[in-house]
Design an enzyme around this catalytic site. Structure first.
Site, PDB file in Angstrom:
ATOM      1  N   LEU A 204       0.927  -0.913   0.113  1.00 16.26           N
ATOM      2  CA  LEU A 204       0.239  -0.047  -0.155  1.00 16.26           C
ATOM      3  C   LEU A 204       0.563   0.950  -0.213  1.00 16.26           C
ATOM      4  CD1 LEU A 204      -3.257   0.044   0.026  1.00 16.26           C
ATOM      5  CD2 LEU A 204      -2.830   0.905   2.537  1.00 16.26           C
ATOM      6  N   GLY A 205       1.628   1.166  -1.084  1.00 14.96           N
ATOM      7  CA  GLY A 205       2.302   2.655  -1.348  1.00 14.96           C
ATOM      8  C   GLY A 205       1.256   3.428  -1.649  1.00 14.96           C
ATOM      9  N   ILE A 207       0.541   3.571  -5.152  1.00 16.02           N
ATOM     10  CA  ILE A 207       0.073   3.007  -6.022  1.00 16.02           C
ATOM     11  C   ILE A 207      -0.818   2.343  -5.418  1.00 16.02           C
ATOM     12  CG2 ILE A 207       0.314   1.294  -8.029  1.00 16.02           C
ATOM     13  CD1 ILE A 207       2.696   2.236  -8.733  1.00 16.02           C
ATOM     14  N   ARG A 227       5.676  -3.865   5.256  1.00 17.12           N
ATOM     15  CA  ARG A 227       6.523  -4.352   6.281  1.00 17.12           C
ATOM     16  C   ARG A 227       6.102  -3.495   6.802  1.00 17.12           C
ATOM     17  NH1 ARG A 227      12.115  -3.112   3.079  1.00 17.12           N
ATOM     18  NH2 ARG A 227      11.737  -5.305   1.742  1.00 17.12           N
ATOM     19  N   THR A 228       5.449  -2.194   6.929  1.00 18.18           N
ATOM     20  CA  THR A 228       4.783  -1.285   8.397  1.00 18.18           C
ATOM     21  C   THR A 228       3.929  -1.087   8.014  1.00 18.18           C
ATOM     22  OG1 THR A 228       6.334   0.329   7.906  1.00 18.18           O
ATOM     23  CG2 THR A 228       7.535  -0.962   9.119  1.00 18.18           C
ATOM     24  N   ILE A 289      -0.550  -5.895 -11.123  1.00 15.55           N
ATOM     25  CA  ILE A 289       0.082  -4.585 -11.575  1.00 15.55           C
ATOM     26  C   ILE A 289       1.188  -4.483 -11.530  1.00 15.55           C
ATOM     27  CG2 ILE A 289      -2.089  -3.635 -12.570  1.00 15.55           C
ATOM     28  CD1 ILE A 289      -0.043  -2.040  -9.575  1.00 15.55           C
ATOM     29  N   ARG A 291       4.992  -6.566 -10.427  1.00 15.86           N
ATOM     30  CA  ARG A 291       5.779  -7.337 -11.538  1.00 15.86           C
ATOM     31  C   ARG A 291       5.752  -8.337 -11.705  1.00 15.86           C
ATOM     32  NH1 ARG A 291       7.758  -2.769 -12.429  1.00 15.86           N
ATOM     33  NH2 ARG A 291       9.746  -2.272 -12.231  1.00 15.86           N
ATOM     34  N   GLU A 320       8.300 -11.378 -19.515  1.00 14.59           N
ATOM     35  CA  GLU A 320       8.218 -10.419 -20.563  1.00 14.59           C
ATOM     36  C   GLU A 320       9.906 -10.101 -21.335  1.00 14.59           C
ATOM     37  OE1 GLU A 320       6.366  -6.753 -18.884  1.00 14.59           O
ATOM     38  OE2 GLU A 320       5.534  -7.495 -17.417  1.00 14.59           O
ATOM     39  N   HIS A 338       1.096  -4.573 -20.173  1.00 12.73           N
ATOM     40  CA  HIS A 338       2.165  -3.978 -19.548  1.00 12.73           C
ATOM     41  C   HIS A 338       2.019  -2.298 -19.688  1.00 12.73           C
ATOM     42  CE1 HIS A 338       5.787  -4.106 -17.147  1.00 12.73           C
ATOM     43  NE2 HIS A 338       5.512  -2.754 -16.209  1.00 12.73           N
ATOM     44  N   GLY A 340       0.589  -0.324 -17.968  1.00  9.99           N
ATOM     45  CA  GLY A 340      -0.100   0.294 -16.520  1.00  9.99           C
ATOM     46  C   GLY A 340      -0.036   2.213 -16.333  1.00  9.99           C
TER      47      GLY A 340
END
Length: 373
Positions: A204-205, A207, A227-228, A289, A291, A320, A338, A340
């Protein structure tokens, strides 16, 4: 003192990435000594350009696809970069192919474009999500193939089987299965609304947050793992209240849709594998979306066949620029090449971010606006 020298690698046959239509880039060319050099040369020749040739005083490298397509790893050049080099700027997000630690040991900043493409990538994640729930890609194809016949395009609704050779869904043979109030299936896979379902987002960055906003807007509940967990300040700025899970394995059993929005790393390789696939709810959906390496595609294909996974939406793939041909004709997989970040808006914004990064390091003495090493 002359203007700082910036290397812009090009391909020998074309310079398809050259953004000379953007006024800010034309100004950049005036403010800096931009050197255009073909990298379609033997490794030894490129090394000499950096050691004793006309690149021995370059201060920045604007990375391009011409470098990524080299016949040898870009990292092999790092030891030959001149002492003057201070920044390598990526006009895209992914930096897993570049040895950031090795660059850092040389005092070279590695920067990317941050969240510039986040909204565009999230739009594609939304489209893939709708495809996995409603099979819109399949019905569009059938409508075209039937020369615009709505009845012909919808004749497979209610069906439970697929052709063993072509994998094409078959129309129902039992007249009772044509009752749409009871049976809304294609090839035995249910068509559902995403509203009221749980979407689990891995990563949940910037993007992932944009994806979550879009999925929340169509009525989905949001869960996530990273991670956090997000801090209170971050949570207070969101229009939805996401549920946090400590690990990927803890998240999976609770979601109806899993969205992968992670970069490539040893930790994210084959997140979906023969063990974690057992944790999914039967009939869950998967969208990727991030890797392609995050999914063991053999495992996913088997799960699609046995119904563990209802459907998948993929914009990225393991091998790819090619993809496994088994995906191509499946009605239960939406595939995109690819795509996006492919909008005019994103490529312009990416150019501006790259300019900002280089200016910050070479002119302002900063570390770059979006430092990634």
């Amino acid at each position: 003192m002359g203007a700082p020298k910036v290397l812009y690698p090009v391909a020998s046959l074309s310079n398809e990435e050259y953004p000379d239509h953007i006024p800010e880039f034309r100004q950049f060319e005036k403010d800096f000594n931009v050197v255009y050099k073909s990298f379609d040369q033997p490794f030894e020749d490129i090394k000499e350009l950096f050691r004793t040739g006309d690149l021995n005083d370059v201060e920045a490298i604007w990375l391009t696809g011409a470098v990524i397509r080299l016949q040898y790893p870009f990292n092999d050049l790092i030891d030959y970069f001149p002492e003057t080099l201070r920044v390598i700027a990526l006009p895209w997000v992914g930096h897993d192919r570049i040895d950031g630690a090795q660059l850092r040991s040389r005092g070279i900043h590695l920067v990317n474009i941050g969240d510039a493409p986040s909204k565009d990538v999230a739009d594609i994640a939304l489209q893939l999500t709708l495809g996995t729930f409603r099979y819109t890609h399949f019905f569009e194809r059938k409508l075209r193939e039937s020369n615009g016949s709505i009845a012909k395009a919808r004749e497979v609704i209610g069906g439970t089987d697929v052709d063993t050779k072509t994998r094409e869904p078959l129309p129902p043979t039992d007249p009772k299965r044509k009752n749409y109030t009871k049976y809304v299936t294609v090839g035995g896979k249910a068509l559902n609304s995403p509203a009221g379902k749980v979407a689990g987002i891995v990563g949940l960055g910037s993007i992932g947050k944009e994806i979550a906003i879009r999925l929340w807007a169509i009525g989905m509940e949001i869960s996530y793992t990273k991670r956090t967990p997000l801090k209170d300040g971050e949570l207070s700025g969101l229009p939805y209240k996401p549920t946090y899970f400590n690990s990927f394995e803890e998240l999976i059993p609770h979601v109806d849709l899993l969205v992968l929005a992670v970069p490539h790393s040893s930790e994210t390789t084959h997140l979906i594998n023969k063990d974690t696939i057992k944790l999914f709810k039967r009939g869950a959906r998967v969208v990727n979306i991030g890797r392609g390496s995050a999914i063991d595609e053999d495992v996913l294909l088997k799960a699609l066949d046995d119904g563990t996974i209802n459907s998948a939406g993929l914009d990225v793939f393991q091998n790819e620029p090619n993809i496994d041909p088994r995906f191509v004709n499946r009605h239960d997989v939406t595939i995109l090449p690819h795509l996006g970040s492919f909008t005019e808006d994103n490529f312009r914004n990416s150019t501006l971010r790259t300019i900002e990064n280089i200016r910050d390091v070479l002119v302002n003495g900063g570390q770059g606006i979006h430092l990634v090493n």
